[in-house]
Structure formats: C-alpha cells, structure tokens
Design an enzyme around this catalytic site. Sequence first.
Site, PDB file in Angstrom:
ATOM      1  CE  LYS A  18      -2.801   2.714   3.226  1.00  0.00           C
ATOM      2  NZ  LYS A  18      -3.911   3.145   2.365  1.00  0.00           N
ATOM      3  CB  CYS A 510      -5.778  -1.708   3.907  1.00  0.00           C
ATOM      4  SG  CYS A 510      -4.496  -2.263   2.780  1.00  0.00           S
ATOM      5  CD1 TRP A 555     -18.144  -4.777   4.578  1.00  0.00           C
ATOM      6  CD2 TRP A 555     -18.189  -2.581   4.911  1.00  0.00           C
ATOM      7  NE1 TRP A 555     -18.373  -4.185   3.354  1.00  0.00           N
ATOM      8  CE2 TRP A 555     -18.397  -2.833   3.537  1.00  0.00           C
ATOM      9  CE3 TRP A 555     -18.172  -1.264   5.353  1.00  0.00           C
ATOM     10  CZ2 TRP A 555     -18.590  -1.814   2.603  1.00  0.00           C
ATOM     11  CZ3 TRP A 555     -18.367  -0.242   4.427  1.00  0.00           C
ATOM     12  CH2 TRP A 555     -18.566  -0.513   3.065  1.00  0.00           C
ATOM     13  CD  GLU A 659     -20.088   3.471  -4.450  1.00  0.00           C
ATOM     14  OE1 GLU A 659     -19.280   3.378  -5.386  1.00  0.00           O
ATOM     15  OE2 GLU A 659     -19.857   3.074  -3.314  1.00  0.00           O
ATOM     16  CG  HIS A 688     -14.024   4.399  -5.760  1.00  0.00           C
ATOM     17  ND1 HIS A 688     -15.376   4.520  -5.991  1.00  0.00           N
ATOM     18  CD2 HIS A 688     -13.903   3.880  -4.509  1.00  0.00           C
ATOM     19  CE1 HIS A 688     -16.032   4.074  -4.937  1.00  0.00           C
ATOM     20  NE2 HIS A 688     -15.166   3.681  -4.022  1.00  0.00           N
TER      21      HIS A 688
END
Length: 749
Positions: A18, A510, A555, A659, A688
């Site tokens: 990342k 992440c 989640w 979205e 994004h």
Amino acid sequence: MSNFVVGFPRIGEQRELKKVLEEFWAKKCSYNEVKKVASELKKRHWNYQVEAGIEYISSNDFSLYDNVLDASFMLGAIPKRFAHLKDEELYFAMARGNKEATACEMTKWFNTNYHYIVPELSLEDEYVLDASKVIEEYLEAKEFGIKTKINLVGPITYLGLSKRVDGGDCYELLGKILPLYEELLKKINSLDDDILVQFDEPIFVKDLDVKVYSLIKSTYDRLCANSKVAVVTYFEHSKEATNVLIHTPVWAIGLDFIYGKKNFDSLDTIKDSGKKLIVGVVDGRNIWKNDFQTTLNLLEDISKTVQKDDILVGSSCSLLHVPFSLKYEEKMNSEVKNWLSYAVEKLDEISIVSKKFLDTNACKEEFKTNQEANQSRKKSTLIHDENVSNRVKNLEKYSRDGAFVERIKIQRDRLDYDDLATTTIGSFPQTSELRLTRKAFKKSLITQEEYKKVMKNYIDECIEIQEEIGLEILVHGEPERNDMVEYFGEQLKGYGFSQNGWVQSYGSRCVKPPFIYGDISRPNPMTVEWIVYAQSKTQKIMKGMLTGPVTILNWSFVRDDIARSEVSKQIAVALSDEVDDLQKAGIKIIQVDEAAFKEGYPLRIENIKEYESWAVRDFKICVSKADKQTQIHTHMCYSEFNDIIKTIEAMDADVITIETARSGNELLKIFKEVGYKQEVGPGVYDIHSPRVPSVEEIKKQIKLLLEVLPKEQLWVNPDCGLKTRKWKETKEALTNMVEAVREIRSELS
C-alpha cells in the site's frame, strides 16, 4: 502430508505494498521501487508458507492491484480508451482512471468486501496473450527454491464477471479467449515438469444457466489435455459444476466445506473418479481459531467416501480475506487473542490438521493447546450478556411510525430543501494531521482536550468549505472516524478491534474490520457530541452519520457460535438508541449507511429470502425510534439493484444515495419501472478516481438522471464518501457539482 493453500494476502504484514504504491502514484518514488518491494513481499510470503509446511504454495496470487485486472492484462482485454498507454501507466489507468479517461468499473468479489476491476469486452476486440507476469513470478519463486502451483482466474469465471460494452453475452467470447489460455498453458509446461495450474472458478458456486454448465466440459477437456489442473471453487457449494468436472481430465477439484455444506452431496460422485479432492476446512474468511477436533471429525466423515490418499487439506478460499499475522497484536485482550487466527496462523492450522488427519499420534501438544483455547471461548463470561439477550428477545417496536407519503410531506415542510438538493455522502479527506492526532490520542501522547481541539478545527474547516462551495445539506466530515465500521466497533460492548488487522479492499485501500466476539450493546452515545457540535457551527442542516447494522455485520469478522441474524439484531437494537439520541439533540436528518447490504446476499437463490427478511428487519429496527419529521437517509455501494428493488423499498428509508457513476444509469430505470416513491441520490461522479469531472460532464450526468426520475425525487451527490481523496480535487469536483446543479435548475425554470 498433503495440504493446499488457495491463495495468500499480498498487501504485506505492515501494508508495505500500500505504502509504496501510494508513493508511486504521488510521484515520490519510481516504478522500480514498487517492483523491488513487491519482490521482497513475495519472497517473504512464500517463506512463511514453506516454514509452516505447506505443500502447494501459489505463485501469481500476488497482484499490484487486482487479480482480475491482471487477467485482463494477460489476455490483452484493454478498453479502447486506454489503448494508447503502455505498461504500468496502462495498468493503473484501467484501475484508477486518468485525466483523459474514467477507470474501469469496480465491484465486489462475490459476497466479500474485496473489490475487483470489471473486464470490458467486445466481440470486435482482438485479444493477445501477455504471459510475462505469470512466467516471471513462477521463475522468481523457483529461484528462491520453491516450485509453486500457478494461480489463474478461470476462463468461465472471468467471462461471468465481465461486461460486454457492445451488448450481448460475455460467454460468446469464450472461443476468443480459450486459445489464449491454451497458449499460456503451453508456455507454463515448458518451464518445468508436472506444474500444477490452479484455475479459480468461484462462479461455479452460483445458480448458473444451463448453457454455462454446458461450457465446463469442453473448456476443461481442452485446458487439461496436456496440463495438470486443479479447479477450485469457494464461498458456497458447487455440486452442479462438480458433476460436470468429474467427467473432465482435471487432476483435482477444490470444494469449500465451511460455507458449502452441500458439497457433501458431491462426494459419491468424486470417490471413484481418480481425482484429488482439495477440502476447504480452514476458514479463509473469518478469524476464529480452527477447532481441530471438529475439523478432524469433518475430514473423517469425508474420508468415509473419498480415500484419505486422495484428500488434500486446505483453506476454504484465499487467505486474502483475513489479516496477515497476530504477532503485531500487542494490546489485544489476551483471552480474546487466544481465540483468533490470522493468515500466518492459519497456515499452521492447515499443516497441523493435515498431519493429524494422516497420523492420529501427530501434533499431540498442538492439538491439546487448540482444544483448550476453544473450550475457554465457549465458557468465557466475556461472550454472554443476559441484559442484551432479554432486551432483544422482548423487543416490541420493529418499525417507525407513519407511511413514507405522510412522512415526506412533513419533512419537506420542515427541512425546506430544493429539488436536486446537493449533499455529500459523509466523509471528507483524511489528512495526515488527523491520522497522526488519532494515533497520538490512542497512545495517550496527547490529552483528550488537545485531541478534540484538532477534530473540531477540522469540522470547522469542513463546514466553511461546504458553505463556500454552496452545498445545501452538510456533513461534519467524520475526522474522528478511522473507519466507518471500526469506529463504532470500538464503542460497542462485545466488539474487539486490532492494531494491525488490515485486509485489502481494493488496490492500496485497506480496511481494519473489528470483530464481534460477544453480545452487543451500546454503553454510551457514539456520535452525538460531534454532530451536535457541527450543527452548532452552521445555520444549514447537518446530517447525523451512522453505519447501519447490516453493514457493521458484513464488514466485521462475526462470531460463529450464534446465527448471524441474531448478531445483526443485537447491533440494530443498540443503534436505535443512537438514532433516538441524535434526534433528541436536534439533528433533523440522520443517514444510516448500508453500504454492504447487497454484498451480504447469499450466492444461492434458495438462501436469499431468509437473508432479506432479517436484513430489512434490522434496518427498520435501527430507525424504529425516528419521528415522522426526522428524515432517514441510507447509502448503498456497488449494488445491482434490479433484483432487490422491492427489498430496498421495504427498508422504508426516506432517501437513498447510491453509487452509479462507473456503471451508468441503467440501474435507475428499475426505480422508474417499479414506481419507486422514495427520494434518490444517484452518484454523479466517481470518487474512487482522482480525476475531477467538469461542470458539463456532471450536467450531462444529471440530465441522464432526469430522463429516468423527476427532479422532485432526485438529490445530487458524489458516488461515495470522500475520505480517500485529496482536498484540492475534492473542492474542485464539489464546486463543479454545485455549479452544474445551479445551471440545471436555471435551465429547468
């Protein structure tokens, strides 16, 4: 010893991938540095598996962004808008977009929180194989002293997850891409003798058309002609596909016995086939320590039909979906930590179980320690709360008062907002100062007063920026929140959280999901202080922001000792208190995000009705205390709504934001077709990507929306929260969005 790991995490135990990717995208390091870090990570990850005693270790499960994107790259499936680009510039443009072109669509990988880049295919495209990554990674492992199996996204799954930009059925393109897979296998076979190629075909666990099943035999007859092939499925049972695969020359079939109990029905078919059976018995999607005795009992049951010599003990799916290692969890409650297992620990579990399965005298000490840990969890006083059980059991109110048509009239009179009202989804860019302040506060390096001062200054700035831009319904920016689920998990009793439990969501993104180990309750208000402060700083309406019960569940890593539906209900009851506290504090709009509502859907149609029943129930319980005049919003991500529009309607939210920017407005047509009455805020630009849309581009998007729904029903907002964006692009994009609405309103009037 015969064991098998479907795949391994790649982001790095300290999120090294990342960090280097984001440095590269910010032009602070070269692509060579990215490759160097990637190489170091691959070697480290292979070494962990070797040390654990894993027999079948993967190459090509590593990716700089996404394995499906890698497959598109490998097959030369490059959308025309990117055709002038090459190498890493092309690769990352497809994932993230650039100044000239929008990124490829991104959506959830089956019912997980991982995202993949959707391939864009066309009948007129010519596909050309690029096998370089596959071959280089295999040779890299070989140089390190490891002969790997090679992981590939199976052709039927690849096509099933793609979209045709020219219309039509993606499976019509099988004849175009299958020769490329065959060509790839020839190149692989030239590298070494007896290389195992793992084809991931999770699409096989879904309810498929007969025509798709009809493609399986001819496809794998061809792919197995001169190659040693394992076809691996996961997340559910795949008995229909297994019944076909058994008649092909595949060497092994991988089945998930954690989430696909009906795979037992396939054992009689497999037993005399001469095929190896890869049994997924160590959970690749959850973090609870494996119960060795239960798993060995399961394996013994399987071995009554399939010979032990034909069984490979494996993970239920790739370990990509769990955090890397427990060794960094230094602050976690030691009792709770003893119940957990991350990816590295699961390697040991797979190895130990495989040894114990073949030799009952093996690993006696490890077996004893494992049983003690599982028994301590069952008996722990941390898990059960009688007050929670009684409250949930005796719940009287399951939904709010008043029908939507009555509520919306009261709300519009009270809130006095215009048609095409502008707002955002909730979060604003998370600056390094915010992250450092939260970290310092957690480590007790600063006082609570100092912490609150930084957070309130940020809220002040967010409000000032929104008012300058001209947004109509404001948000506080969520500076106090590290993550939309973890933030709540840290404040709910029965929740645990980690220091380093990071899991890849997409690319460099992440998340650190909390985990539910016991009964859930809310000891204190969680958001009220921040929202009330924000409202005190503006005359405009400030939205209260909550994460909904189903999303918090989906989640999180969820306890496996009671039904998920019961855990969700406990969360909903706890959140209903927060909704009530917010409205009593004067907050007029409360947004309850259900971003993960759709991704929790079962993969098999037969199980959907039950899920929808309790998921809708729990959203309604969560908002059941909201007065008629309190407007309830919800937000959903990456959802194909066509098949669940009636379910969304049943949730009875006053406004839903969704979205749509990457996938167009086709999904909105279903709202019109079913006569959906509630108000809708379709995203008008993709958050994004760092790309800033122009005023004209957003106007065009709004006009497309107006072709589907009337202006009285529409809100205007970005696709999702703005947490991952930079301030400059955020201000520019929102300024353009507000200006586009002004011009559209002027044109309409």
